[in-house]
Design a protein around this motif. Structure first.
Motif, PDB file in Angstrom:
ATOM      1  N   TYR A 112     -45.629 -33.353  20.415  1.00 20.00           N
ATOM      2  CA  TYR A 112     -45.652 -34.535  19.559  1.00 20.00           C
ATOM      3  C   TYR A 112     -45.573 -34.070  18.111  1.00 20.00           C
ATOM      4  CZ  TYR A 112     -46.895 -39.409  18.641  1.00 20.00           C
ATOM      5  OH  TYR A 112     -46.884 -40.722  18.266  1.00 20.00           O
ATOM      6  N   PHE A 113     -44.479 -34.450  17.416  1.00 22.72           N
ATOM      7  CA  PHE A 113     -44.316 -34.042  16.012  1.00 22.72           C
ATOM      8  C   PHE A 113     -44.979 -35.094  15.126  1.00 22.72           C
ATOM      9  CE2 PHE A 113     -40.001 -31.566  16.598  1.00 22.72           C
ATOM     10  CZ  PHE A 113     -40.569 -30.821  17.617  1.00 22.72           C
ATOM     11  N   SER A 114     -46.282 -35.019  14.993  1.00 25.43           N
ATOM     12  CA  SER A 114     -46.986 -35.998  14.164  1.00 25.43           C
ATOM     13  C   SER A 114     -47.074 -35.446  12.740  1.00 25.43           C
ATOM     14  CB  SER A 114     -48.372 -36.256  14.763  1.00 25.43           C
ATOM     15  OG  SER A 114     -49.062 -37.184  13.998  1.00 25.43           O
ATOM     16  N   VAL A 115     -45.891 -35.178  12.202  1.00 27.69           N
ATOM     17  CA  VAL A 115     -45.772 -34.536  10.878  1.00 27.69           C
ATOM     18  C   VAL A 115     -44.642 -35.237  10.132  1.00 27.69           C
ATOM     19  CG1 VAL A 115     -46.504 -32.276  11.741  1.00 27.69           C
ATOM     20  CG2 VAL A 115     -44.073 -32.883  11.807  1.00 27.69           C
ATOM     21  N   ASN A 136     -37.320 -28.773  30.745  1.00 23.66           N
ATOM     22  CA  ASN A 136     -37.689 -30.181  30.876  1.00 23.66           C
ATOM     23  C   ASN A 136     -38.679 -30.651  29.788  1.00 23.66           C
ATOM     24  OD1 ASN A 136     -37.467 -32.623  32.092  1.00 23.66           O
ATOM     25  ND2 ASN A 136     -39.118 -32.256  33.558  1.00 23.66           N
ATOM     26  N   ALA A 137     -38.853 -29.809  28.761  1.00 14.01           N
ATOM     27  CA  ALA A 137     -39.833 -30.158  27.726  1.00 14.01           C
ATOM     28  C   ALA A 137     -39.386 -31.394  26.962  1.00 14.01           C
ATOM     29  CB  ALA A 137     -39.988 -28.988  26.762  1.00 14.01           C
ATOM     30  N   ARG A 138     -40.365 -32.146  26.460  1.00  8.67           N
ATOM     31  CA  ARG A 138     -40.042 -33.349  25.684  1.00  8.67           C
ATOM     32  C   ARG A 138     -40.600 -33.216  24.274  1.00  8.67           C
ATOM     33  NH1 ARG A 138     -42.108 -35.699  31.252  1.00  8.67           N
ATOM     34  NH2 ARG A 138     -40.327 -34.744  32.271  1.00  8.67           N
ATOM     35  N   ILE A 139     -39.873 -33.745  23.311  1.00  5.30           N
ATOM     36  CA  ILE A 139     -40.444 -33.813  21.975  1.00  5.30           C
ATOM     37  C   ILE A 139     -40.554 -35.279  21.562  1.00  5.30           C
ATOM     38  CG2 ILE A 139     -39.670 -31.528  21.234  1.00  5.30           C
ATOM     39  CD1 ILE A 139     -37.445 -32.888  19.682  1.00  5.30           C
ATOM     40  N   VAL A 140     -41.602 -35.566  20.819  1.00  3.14           N
ATOM     41  CA  VAL A 140     -41.854 -36.942  20.395  1.00  3.14           C
ATOM     42  C   VAL A 140     -41.836 -36.953  18.871  1.00  3.14           C
ATOM     43  CG1 VAL A 140     -43.479 -38.863  20.541  1.00  3.14           C
ATOM     44  CG2 VAL A 140     -43.416 -37.144  22.360  1.00  3.14           C
ATOM     45  N   VAL A 141     -41.023 -37.827  18.283  1.00  3.54           N
ATOM     46  CA  VAL A 141     -40.988 -37.892  16.822  1.00  3.54           C
ATOM     47  C   VAL A 141     -41.323 -39.303  16.359  1.00  3.54           C
ATOM     48  CG1 VAL A 141     -39.392 -35.963  16.531  1.00  3.54           C
ATOM     49  CG2 VAL A 141     -38.482 -38.274  16.741  1.00  3.54           C
ATOM     50  N   GLU A 142     -41.873 -39.346  15.165  1.00 10.58           N
ATOM     51  CA  GLU A 142     -42.391 -40.581  14.586  1.00 10.58           C
ATOM     52  C   GLU A 142     -41.451 -41.084  13.517  1.00 10.58           C
ATOM     53  OE1 GLU A 142     -44.916 -42.667  14.357  1.00 10.58           O
ATOM     54  OE2 GLU A 142     -45.858 -41.962  16.187  1.00 10.58           O
ATOM     55  N   LYS A 143     -41.567 -42.344  13.185  1.00 12.13           N
ATOM     56  CA  LYS A 143     -40.935 -42.827  11.987  1.00 12.13           C
ATOM     57  C   LYS A 143     -41.688 -42.305  10.763  1.00 12.13           C
ATOM     58  CE  LYS A 143     -41.920 -46.912  10.226  1.00 12.13           C
ATOM     59  NZ  LYS A 143     -43.158 -47.347   9.576  1.00 12.13           N
ATOM     60  N   PRO A 144     -41.171 -42.271   9.550  1.00 10.03           N
ATOM     61  CA  PRO A 144     -39.810 -42.705   9.258  1.00 10.03           C
ATOM     62  C   PRO A 144     -38.769 -41.712   9.770  1.00 10.03           C
ATOM     63  CG  PRO A 144     -40.841 -41.771   7.295  1.00 10.03           C
ATOM     64  CD  PRO A 144     -41.874 -41.763   8.359  1.00 10.03           C
ATOM     65  N   PHE A 145     -37.797 -42.252  10.549  1.00  7.35           N
ATOM     66  CA  PHE A 145     -36.733 -41.384  11.014  1.00  7.35           C
ATOM     67  C   PHE A 145     -35.612 -41.476   9.982  1.00  7.35           C
ATOM     68  CE2 PHE A 145     -33.464 -39.557  13.617  1.00  7.35           C
ATOM     69  CZ  PHE A 145     -34.161 -38.560  14.286  1.00  7.35           C
ATOM     70  N   GLY A 146     -35.812 -40.752   8.877  1.00  2.00           N
ATOM     71  CA  GLY A 146     -34.850 -40.790   7.775  1.00  2.00           C
ATOM     72  C   GLY A 146     -35.142 -41.947   6.840  1.00  2.00           C
ATOM     73  N   ARG A 147     -34.408 -41.986   5.723  1.00  2.00           N
ATOM     74  CA  ARG A 147     -34.566 -43.097   4.788  1.00  2.00           C
ATOM     75  C   ARG A 147     -33.225 -43.787   4.528  1.00  2.00           C
ATOM     76  NH1 ARG A 147     -36.896 -43.248   0.498  1.00  2.00           N
ATOM     77  NH2 ARG A 147     -35.275 -43.947  -0.904  1.00  2.00           N
ATOM     78  N   ASP A 148     -32.195 -43.255   5.180  1.00  2.00           N
ATOM     79  CA  ASP A 148     -30.872 -43.877   5.128  1.00  2.00           C
ATOM     80  C   ASP A 148     -30.022 -43.229   6.227  1.00  2.00           C
ATOM     81  OD1 ASP A 148     -30.319 -41.350   4.173  1.00  2.00           O
ATOM     82  OD2 ASP A 148     -30.080 -41.979   2.094  1.00  2.00           O
ATOM     83  N   LEU A 149     -28.769 -43.656   6.324  1.00  2.00           N
ATOM     84  CA  LEU A 149     -27.922 -43.146   7.406  1.00  2.00           C
ATOM     85  C   LEU A 149     -27.733 -41.627   7.297  1.00  2.00           C
ATOM     86  CD1 LEU A 149     -26.100 -43.550   9.836  1.00  2.00           C
ATOM     87  CD2 LEU A 149     -24.241 -44.178   8.280  1.00  2.00           C
ATOM     88  N   ILE A 168     -35.575 -36.139  23.764  1.00  2.00           N
ATOM     89  CA  ILE A 168     -36.075 -36.594  22.460  1.00  2.00           C
ATOM     90  C   ILE A 168     -36.605 -38.026  22.561  1.00  2.00           C
ATOM     91  CG2 ILE A 168     -35.504 -36.933  20.020  1.00  2.00           C
ATOM     92  CD1 ILE A 168     -33.161 -34.937  20.456  1.00  2.00           C
ATOM     93  N   TYR A 169     -37.879 -38.198  22.242  1.00  2.00           N
ATOM     94  CA  TYR A 169     -38.535 -39.508  22.323  1.00  2.00           C
ATOM     95  C   TYR A 169     -38.855 -39.986  20.906  1.00  2.00           C
ATOM     96  CZ  TYR A 169     -38.963 -38.826  27.315  1.00  2.00           C
ATOM     97  OH  TYR A 169     -38.675 -38.649  28.642  1.00  2.00           O
ATOM     98  N   ARG A 170     -38.025 -40.896  20.389  1.00  2.00           N
ATOM     99  CA  ARG A 170     -38.267 -41.432  19.032  1.00  2.00           C
ATOM    100  C   ARG A 170     -39.148 -42.671  19.174  1.00  2.00           C
ATOM    101  NH1 ARG A 170     -33.255 -40.206  19.739  1.00  2.00           N
ATOM    102  NH2 ARG A 170     -32.281 -38.538  18.542  1.00  2.00           N
ATOM    103  N   ILE A 171     -40.345 -42.564  18.641  1.00  2.00           N
ATOM    104  CA  ILE A 171     -41.325 -43.650  18.830  1.00  2.00           C
ATOM    105  C   ILE A 171     -41.088 -44.793  17.864  1.00  2.00           C
ATOM    106  CG2 ILE A 171     -43.740 -44.271  18.330  1.00  2.00           C
ATOM    107  CD1 ILE A 171     -44.664 -42.369  20.167  1.00  2.00           C
TER     108      ILE A 171
END
Ligand code: BG6
Length: 478
Positions: A112-115, A136-149, A168-171
């Motif tokens: 979990y990338f809580s950073v 089979n490892a999973r990574i979890v990422v949080e918003k903000p997923f970027g600030r523009d395209l 990749i699990y984008r929450i």
């Protein structure tokens, strides 16, 4: 239902999100008996802690954020014994070989990338370099997923260099809310609604996420984002997608996400007249937005209301009104579908005319309510009245509904199960930014100033005017 055993590594394990949401959420799953005996949670962060120090910190967090719990309770202690810690340098090599030793290769592993997003690429590449992430490892990422395209593409690229999309699990924690999933059950498990779910029968849809809190404490982040980036591009967009999408062939990750993507791609650009931005002023309960943000000249919006149109067969002519803001009158999130009136009324004019309204309430008091029109009882002749067919979960389902898991708990368990349905795919996030970017750029170009609004209200007057102009009314915020 217990999940397979796992090692869950939380990067940023001592941070605010981990303390407030992730670890208390895992504790609740532990209490619910969903965590296998030998499942482990490994905190990883810069602080120089050992297992005991981390357990102590998490015990404090549970006591702080879960009323009635204390770190001396037997169950809390049992949970804490599952926790481990390793100090790690995300941008250097320190700590990684230790982590490699800790993470088992023969169980599900999730990271979990809580950073901040600035570290996503570093963490992803080091997990591979040190052979920590098995196939089979999973990574979890949080918003903000970027600030523009552009920045979202960069982040997607940095993750894709080390992981496959299916890992990749984008929450977006709004997708983990109970009622959001219920929206899909209502739409796709009943025959009643879907035939009417289109521009022929639906006049308009309102999506509201109102909050009473201000941005105090997170002003630095928020002032660079504003309501558009912080709430609309992600949470409100996801609610819009689930409301507007075509029925997917199956309730499976790519089937659902393909349909959501089509909705985003069908969004029209939004005209300046169809957006109202606001900024809260000070009142006796708290400082103004610019004081909270510590930026007297800030042009960032703490409120936004907008009319959004979709160019496709299903929705042509049916607007979606979105609004969200801080320091408003009440905390309330809902999706409300306003049906059209009957094509012709057989009753006298003084019977009154009514339209059906379906409201899907996310919080508080999760539930679904359908207003139907019936005859007012009594001898007064044919007078029509709206009554609710109410399905407040707590009333309809009893004690089971009282234990609705928090969005984070559910989503973390989905990661362990390997179910991506309630997570955003990379192309979805990019499409949402592609729609958002020109709107924000137009404000910049015009030097658009948000309208001031009093805290404790429903937002700026202009938002009311925007609806009046359309001969419609916002739902009450209560
Ligand atoms: C977060 C936003 O994603 O969602 C916050 O960054 C907002 O600004 C929060 O307050 C709202 O979430 P919830 O679950 O409390 O409605």
């Amino acid at each position: 239902i217990p999940v397979d055993t796992f090692d869950l590594v939380i990067f940023g394990g001592t941070g605010d999100l981990a303390r407030r949401k992730i670890l208390p959420g895992l504790y609740r799953r532990f209490v619910a008996g969903q965590m296998p005996e030998d499942a482990r949670i490994i905190g990883a962060a810069r602080s120089d802690l050992d297992d005991a120090g981390f357990r102590d910190m998490v015990g404090d967090a549970i006591a702080e954020f879960m009323p009635g719990q204390s770190k001396t309770d037997k169950t809390v202690k049992q949970f804490l014994s599952r926790l481990h810690y390793t100090a790690i340098d995300a941008r250097g090599e320190a700590g990684w070989s230790n982590l490699a030793k800790l993470v088992r290769k023969d169980v599900v592993s999730a990271f979990y990338f809580s950073v901040g997003p600035g570290l996503f690429g570093d963490l992803a590449s080091r997990l591979q370099k040190h052979g920590i992430a098995q196939e089979n490892a999973r990574i979890v990422v949080e918003k903000p997923f970027g600030r523009d395209l552009a920045s979202a593409k960069e982040l997607n690229g940095a993750l894709a260099a080390s992981f496959e999309e299916h890992q990749i699990y984008r929450i977006d924690h709004y997708l983990g809310k109970e009622t959001v999933q219920n929206l899909m059950a209502v739409r796709f498990a009943n025959v009643l609604f879907e035939p009417l779910w289109n521009a022929q029968y639906i006049d308009h849809v309102q999506i509201t996420v109102a909050e009473t809190v201000g941005v105090g404490g997170r002003g630095g982040y928020y002032d660079k984002s504003g309501a558009m980036r912080d709430m609309v591009q992600n949470h409100l967009m996801q609610l819009l997608c689930l409301t507007a999408m075509e029925p997917p062939a199956r309730f499976e990750p790519d089937a659902v996400r393909d349909e959501k993507l089509k909705v985003i791609r069908a969004l029209d650009p939004v005209e300046a007249d169809d957006i109202v931005r606001g900024q809260y002023v000070a009142d006796e309960n708290g400082p103004s937005y610019v004081e909270d943000a510590e930026n007297q000249d800030s042009l960032t919006e703490s409120y936004i209301a907008m009319k959004v149109k979709l160019s496709n067969w299903r929705w042509n002519g049916t607007p979606f009104y979105l609004r969200t803001g801080k320091r408003l009158k009440a905390r309330m999130s809902e999706i409300v579908v306003h049906f059209k009136e009957t094509p012709h009324s057989i009753f006298d004019e003084d019977a009154g005319s009514h339209a059906n309204v379906l409201s899907i309430r996310l919080q508080p008091d999760e539930g679904i309510d359908l207003r139907v029109t019936i005859k007012e009882p009594g001898p007064g002749g044919m007078r029509l009245v709206d009554v609710p067919l109410d399905m407040t979960f707590a009333d309809a389902l009893g004690p089971e509904a009282e234990d609705i898991p928090d969005a984070y708990e559910r989503l973390i368990m989905d990661v362990i199960r390997g179910n991506q349905t309630l997570f955003m795919r990379g192309d979805e996030v990019e499409a949402a930014w592609a729609w958002t970017d020109p709107i924000i750029a137009a404000w910049k170009a015009r030097g658009d100033r948000p309208k001031p609004y009093e805290p404790g209200t429903t937002g700026p007057e202009d938002a009311l005017m925007m609806m009046h102009r359309e001969h419609r009314r916002w739902r009450e915020i209560k």
